[in-house]
Design an enzyme around this catalytic site. Sequence first.
Site, PDB file in Angstrom:
ATOM      1  N   GLY A  69       0.849  -1.194   0.000  1.00 53.66           N
ATOM      2  CA  GLY A  69       0.000   0.000   0.000  1.00 53.66           C
ATOM      3  C   GLY A  69       0.883   1.241   0.000  1.00 53.66           C
ATOM      4  N   ASN A 147      -7.774   4.530   8.694  1.00 48.14           N
ATOM      5  CA  ASN A 147      -7.303   3.323   9.380  1.00 48.14           C
ATOM      6  C   ASN A 147      -7.461   3.377  10.892  1.00 48.14           C
ATOM      7  OD1 ASN A 147      -5.270   5.307   8.529  1.00 48.14           O
ATOM      8  ND2 ASN A 147      -3.888   4.182   9.862  1.00 48.14           N
ATOM      9  N   SER A 195      -4.460  -2.924  -0.561  1.00 50.52           N
ATOM     10  CA  SER A 195      -3.374  -3.719   0.013  1.00 50.52           C
ATOM     11  C   SER A 195      -3.910  -5.091   0.412  1.00 50.52           C
ATOM     12  CB  SER A 195      -2.791  -2.991   1.222  1.00 50.52           C
ATOM     13  OG  SER A 195      -1.644  -3.676   1.676  1.00 50.52           O
ATOM     14  N   ALA A 196      -3.312  -6.165  -0.161  1.00 50.74           N
ATOM     15  CA  ALA A 196      -3.867  -7.516   0.010  1.00 50.74           C
ATOM     16  C   ALA A 196      -3.896  -7.982   1.458  1.00 50.74           C
ATOM     17  CB  ALA A 196      -3.067  -8.500  -0.838  1.00 50.74           C
ATOM     18  N   HIS A 197      -2.857  -7.619   2.245  1.00 52.86           N
ATOM     19  CA  HIS A 197      -2.823  -8.176   3.608  1.00 52.86           C
ATOM     20  C   HIS A 197      -3.887  -7.590   4.517  1.00 52.86           C
ATOM     21  CE1 HIS A 197      -0.625  -5.019   6.052  1.00 52.86           C
ATOM     22  NE2 HIS A 197      -0.297  -4.608   4.848  1.00 52.86           N
ATOM     23  N   CYS A 320       1.666   1.192  12.220  1.00 55.25           N
ATOM     24  CA  CYS A 320       2.929   1.732  11.724  1.00 55.25           C
ATOM     25  C   CYS A 320       3.459   2.789  12.679  1.00 55.25           C
ATOM     26  CB  CYS A 320       2.731   2.355  10.349  1.00 55.25           C
ATOM     27  SG  CYS A 320       1.698   1.379   9.301  1.00 55.25           S
TER      28      CYS A 320
HETATM   29  N1  PLP Z   1      -2.775   3.330   3.845  1.00 54.35           N
HETATM   30  C1  PLP Z   1      -3.550   2.976   4.881  1.00 54.35           C
HETATM   31  C2  PLP Z   1      -4.859   3.670   5.083  1.00 54.35           C
HETATM   32  C3  PLP Z   1      -3.129   1.967   5.748  1.00 54.35           C
HETATM   33  O1  PLP Z   1      -3.902   1.615   6.779  1.00 54.35           O
HETATM   34  C4  PLP Z   1      -1.880   1.347   5.517  1.00 54.35           C
HETATM   35  C5  PLP Z   1      -1.374   0.311   6.460  1.00 54.35           C
HETATM   36  O2  PLP Z   1      -1.750   0.242   7.601  1.00 54.35           O
HETATM   37  C6  PLP Z   1      -1.116   1.746   4.408  1.00 54.35           C
HETATM   38  C7  PLP Z   1      -1.596   2.745   3.594  1.00 54.35           C
HETATM   39  C8  PLP Z   1       0.206   1.094   4.094  1.00 54.35           C
HETATM   40  O3  PLP Z   1      -0.038  -0.178   3.528  1.00 54.35           O
HETATM   41  P1  PLP Z   1       1.086  -1.322   3.507  1.00 54.35           P
HETATM   42  O4  PLP Z   1       1.269  -1.777   4.903  1.00 54.35           O
HETATM   43  O5  PLP Z   1       0.526  -2.394   2.615  1.00 54.35           O
HETATM   44  O6  PLP Z   1       2.311  -0.719   2.922  1.00 54.35           O
END
Ligand code: PLP
Length: 370
Positions: A69, A147, A195-197, A320
């Site tokens: 993502g 998120n 994002s697949a996961h 994150c």
């Molecule tokens: N965007 C949003 C809204 C997310 O929640 C996340 C991951 O938590 C990301 C982007 C980043 O995705 P990835 O972990 O696949 O790099």
Amino acid sequence: MIYADNAATTRLDADAFEIMKEFLLDEYGNPSQPYTFSRASKKAIAEARETIASCIGAMPEEIYFTSGGTESDNWAIKGGVKKHKGNKLIVSSIEHHAILNAADSLEHDGYEIQRLEVDKDGIVFPSLLSSAIGDSTALVSVMLANNEIGTIEPIKELAEKAHEKGTLFHTDAVQAVGHINIDVKSLDVDMLSASAHKFNGPRGIVFLYIKNGIKIYPFMDGGAQENHMRAGTENVAGIVGMACALKKNCSLIDSEKKRLLSLEDELISGLDANNLKYIRNGAAEHLPGNISLSFMDSDGEMILHRLDLAGICISTGSACDSQNTQVSHVIKAIGVPEEYANGTIRISLGKNNTSEEVSVIVDRITKIFK
Ligand code: PLP
């Protein structure tokens, strides 16, 4: 163990795992090679692209595979803004750091960045966006669903405002794809990251939707993969696993929404029955299962660790951000009162959570406070 952190990542779907095994152990040919052995992997990629496109109302050639993502978000905004006329990028103030930090890096390169405010539920108002867009605005990026608090943004209206002024529109739909119904044509977005996961697919593989006719710079220079737009040997197993997981999740969206909303009600009424003092964050229109709670005079880190000791996984802000013990930028942006802000946790229920697990969560949270 009770896993209630599905917004951070999800368990891989068992069928997705089975199909991936075939492309890891048997059909491992490089799809770019012309010999017969590679035909199965080439065909699998084409079929996965069709499956994914049909899940979001896109055309197969509008789907580009990337590694995360974060990569899709970076590619969309950097590749988009640099290709188009104008030096201004508009983002919401509650975007994921994949967008916010990419915007900071563009700012460092001389681009002008405007970070739009949101209301107390985290909503970006289309009228506010409209007045922010000027002649120099090249691109707008607003997430489909947040998120941390689950708020679903009025993307169709926001994209309309951007297009009225001739500006590109990208949405980060990483939390939304596979969880709510999405049709890129009716939303009328130019680019969409997934994002697949986050939808029971594997890690390290995702897709970026780029509408036919929209020009952005390629992300990486190298081979001719992904129509010369994203070089690098394809992650075939990941791609087929992602398509399998997405198709399955999409077929269950309506029933899962109903089930998760009812689990949310159980959790909230359980906390209320125990007279706990908290605020629930986010809009009424939110991601099913995403429950952001701010407890009065408390500490989210403490709640997380106490629940961890009881075998329950939840989150404070976004995963994150787990190094960062400060109040998150999202909780600040929606103006959660100071006496509640520190005590914020996110419980994100998913496909595998049950009513029994919700009662245990309520019970454990209540024990922490009583
Ligand atoms: N965007 C949003 C809204 C997310 O929640 C996340 C991951 O938590 C990301 C982007 C980043 O995705 P990835 O972990 O696949 O790099």
